[in-house]
Structure formats: structure tokens, C-alpha cells
Design a protein around this motif. Sequence first.
Motif, short mmCIF file in Angstrom:
data_model
loop_
_atom_site.label_atom_id
_atom_site.label_comp_id
_atom_site.label_asym_id
_atom_site.label_seq_id
_atom_site.Cartn_x
_atom_site.Cartn_y
_atom_site.Cartn_z
N ASP A 21 0.85 -1.19 0.00
CA ASP A 21 0.00 0.00 0.00
C ASP A 21 0.89 1.24 0.00
OD1 ASP A 21 -2.24 1.61 0.12
OD2 ASP A 21 -2.38 1.51 2.30
N ALA A 22 1.43 1.57 -1.17
CA ALA A 22 2.35 2.70 -1.30
C ALA A 22 1.59 3.98 -1.60
CB ALA A 22 3.36 2.42 -2.41
N GLU A 23 1.98 5.06 -0.94
CA GLU A 23 1.40 6.37 -1.21
C GLU A 23 2.15 7.08 -2.33
OE1 GLU A 23 1.23 8.63 2.38
OE2 GLU A 23 0.10 7.09 3.43
N GLU A 24 3.47 6.85 -2.38
CA GLU A 24 4.29 7.52 -3.37
C GLU A 24 5.54 6.68 -3.61
OE1 GLU A 24 5.30 12.07 -3.84
OE2 GLU A 24 6.50 11.21 -2.23
N VAL A 25 5.97 6.62 -4.88
CA VAL A 25 7.21 5.93 -5.23
C VAL A 25 8.04 6.91 -6.06
CG1 VAL A 25 8.24 3.99 -6.48
CG2 VAL A 25 6.07 3.67 -5.28
N ILE A 26 9.32 7.07 -5.69
CA ILE A 26 10.20 7.97 -6.43
C ILE A 26 11.39 7.16 -6.94
CG2 ILE A 26 11.69 10.01 -6.34
CD1 ILE A 26 9.96 10.98 -3.99
N ILE A 27 11.61 7.25 -8.25
CA ILE A 27 12.78 6.61 -8.86
C ILE A 27 13.69 7.74 -9.32
CG2 ILE A 27 13.63 5.16 -10.73
CD1 ILE A 27 10.88 3.76 -10.69
N ASP A 38 0.02 7.36 -5.76
CA ASP A 38 -1.02 6.33 -5.71
C ASP A 38 -0.76 5.19 -6.70
OD1 ASP A 38 -2.45 7.66 -3.71
OD2 ASP A 38 -3.43 8.93 -5.20
N ALA A 39 0.47 4.75 -6.79
CA ALA A 39 0.83 3.66 -7.69
C ALA A 39 0.45 2.32 -7.08
CB ALA A 39 2.33 3.68 -7.96
N GLU A 40 0.19 1.34 -7.93
CA GLU A 40 -0.01 -0.02 -7.47
C GLU A 40 1.37 -0.68 -7.42
OE1 GLU A 40 -2.94 -2.27 -9.67
OE2 GLU A 40 -4.03 -0.41 -10.11
N VAL A 41 1.74 -1.19 -6.26
CA VAL A 41 3.06 -1.78 -6.09
C VAL A 41 2.91 -3.21 -5.58
CG1 VAL A 41 5.30 -1.59 -4.92
CG2 VAL A 41 4.04 0.48 -5.53
N GLN A 42 3.63 -4.13 -6.21
CA GLN A 42 3.66 -5.52 -5.77
C GLN A 42 5.10 -5.95 -5.57
OE1 GLN A 42 1.66 -7.84 -8.81
NE2 GLN A 42 -0.12 -8.03 -7.48
N ARG A 43 5.31 -6.76 -4.53
CA ARG A 43 6.63 -7.35 -4.29
C ARG A 43 6.52 -8.84 -4.57
NH1 ARG A 43 8.29 -6.99 1.46
NH2 ARG A 43 7.11 -8.90 1.63
N MET A 44 7.44 -9.35 -5.37
CA MET A 44 7.47 -10.77 -5.66
C MET A 44 8.74 -11.35 -5.03
SD MET A 44 7.37 -12.87 -9.27
CE MET A 44 8.85 -12.12 -9.92
N ASP A 45 8.56 -12.34 -4.16
CA ASP A 45 9.68 -13.05 -3.55
C ASP A 45 9.83 -14.38 -4.26
OD1 ASP A 45 10.23 -11.21 -1.34
OD2 ASP A 45 8.25 -11.79 -0.62
N ALA A 46 10.98 -14.60 -4.87
CA ALA A 46 11.24 -15.84 -5.59
C ALA A 46 12.71 -16.19 -5.50
CB ALA A 46 10.82 -15.72 -7.06
N GLN A 47 13.00 -17.37 -5.02
CA GLN A 47 14.37 -17.89 -4.93
C GLN A 47 15.31 -16.91 -4.23
OE1 GLN A 47 15.38 -18.80 -8.98
NE2 GLN A 47 13.90 -20.45 -9.11
N GLY A 48 14.84 -16.31 -3.13
CA GLY A 48 15.67 -15.42 -2.35
C GLY A 48 15.82 -14.02 -2.92
N GLN A 49 15.18 -13.74 -4.03
CA GLN A 49 15.24 -12.42 -4.65
C GLN A 49 13.91 -11.70 -4.45
OE1 GLN A 49 17.64 -10.84 -6.43
NE2 GLN A 49 19.15 -12.45 -6.47
N GLN A 50 13.96 -10.40 -4.25
CA GLN A 50 12.74 -9.59 -4.18
C GLN A 50 12.71 -8.69 -5.41
OE1 GLN A 50 12.81 -7.44 -0.49
NE2 GLN A 50 12.04 -9.18 0.67
N THR A 51 11.57 -8.73 -6.10
CA THR A 51 11.37 -7.91 -7.28
C THR A 51 10.13 -7.06 -7.05
OG1 THR A 51 12.27 -9.67 -8.68
CG2 THR A 51 11.02 -7.95 -9.78
N ILE A 54 5.86 -1.73 -10.29
CA ILE A 54 5.14 -0.48 -10.06
C ILE A 54 4.26 -0.22 -11.27
CG2 ILE A 54 5.37 2.00 -9.66
CD1 ILE A 54 8.30 1.32 -8.74
N VAL A 55 2.96 -0.01 -11.02
CA VAL A 55 2.03 0.28 -12.10
C VAL A 55 1.41 1.65 -11.82
CG1 VAL A 55 -0.07 -0.44 -13.29
CG2 VAL A 55 1.53 -2.16 -12.42
N GLY A 56 1.55 2.57 -12.77
CA GLY A 56 0.97 3.89 -12.63
C GLY A 56 1.61 4.84 -13.62
N ASP A 57 1.10 6.06 -13.63
CA ASP A 57 1.63 7.09 -14.52
C ASP A 57 2.49 8.05 -13.71
OD1 ASP A 57 0.30 6.21 -16.86
OD2 ASP A 57 -1.55 7.17 -16.18
N PRO A 58 3.81 8.08 -13.99
CA PRO A 58 4.68 8.95 -13.19
C PRO A 58 4.68 10.38 -13.69
CG PRO A 58 5.99 7.77 -14.79
CD PRO A 58 4.57 7.26 -14.93
N ASP A 59 4.93 11.29 -12.75
CA ASP A 59 5.27 12.67 -13.10
C ASP A 59 6.78 12.69 -13.22
OD1 ASP A 59 2.62 13.54 -12.84
OD2 ASP A 59 2.88 13.93 -10.70
#
Length: 124
Positions: A21-27, A38-51, A54-59
Motif C-alpha cells: 500500500d504505497a502512497e508515493e514511489v520515487i525513482i 497512488d501507484a499499485e506496487v507488488q513485491r514478488m519473492d522468488a528464490q531469495g530475490q525480491q522484485t 510499479i504500475v501507474g503514470d509517473p510525473d
Amino acid sequence: MNPRKMEQMMSQMGIDLTDIDAEEVIIRTADEELVFHDAEVQRMDAQGQQTYQIVGDPDTRPRGEGTEAIEGESESESDTGSSEFSDEDVEIVARRAGVSEERAREVLEETGDLAAAVQKLEVE
């Protein structure tokens, strides 16, 4: 493929998806910042790696925009001194930490980072 079957297959392969539940993501890149509100953010844990996905329209804004905005102000427009942080940055920290904008600016200048400033103010 239906979502339930996909979930079962991912579980069998040791892949876990978590919504964040992210309010803001800055790259930040060398030249610019991509800001997702208000981006949709998902974390995927697979084989010890976290990926992270981010889905949304950035400014898009130039990196260091806060400094340029203050340098571009006339003397009558600026009463904040030579801060490297924009008024928006100060407002975000003040709102998140529940402190005055003056206090938020002080801690921002001390820490040099929005997240670190919020964290320090929350501990106080």
C-alpha cells in the motif's frame, strides 16, 4: 489462465506476491526523478530475490528541482534561505511526521533525505 490456478502454480514454485500500500514511489536517475502518486506496487519473492513491480503514470521532474526553484526565485519571493529542498518536500515531511514546516525543513537540511527526516522526526 484463471487467477486461482495461477496462484497455485506460483505457490508450488516458491513464488510469493505481496501487494504494498504505497502512497508515493520515487525513482531517481542521474538526470531526473520519476514520481508515482497512488501507484499499485507488488513485491514478488522468488528464490531469495525480491522484485518490485510499479504500475501507474509517473510525473517526471528534473533531478534537484528543489534547488533550481529556489535559485530562480527573486529575493522578495524567497524567505526560506538557500535550502536544497522544495516547499513540496518540506510539506510532505511535515505532514507525514506531524510537525511544523519549519521543523521539517531543519531536519531535512540536517539529514539530507526525505525518508531519513521523516524517520528521525517520528522517533523524537
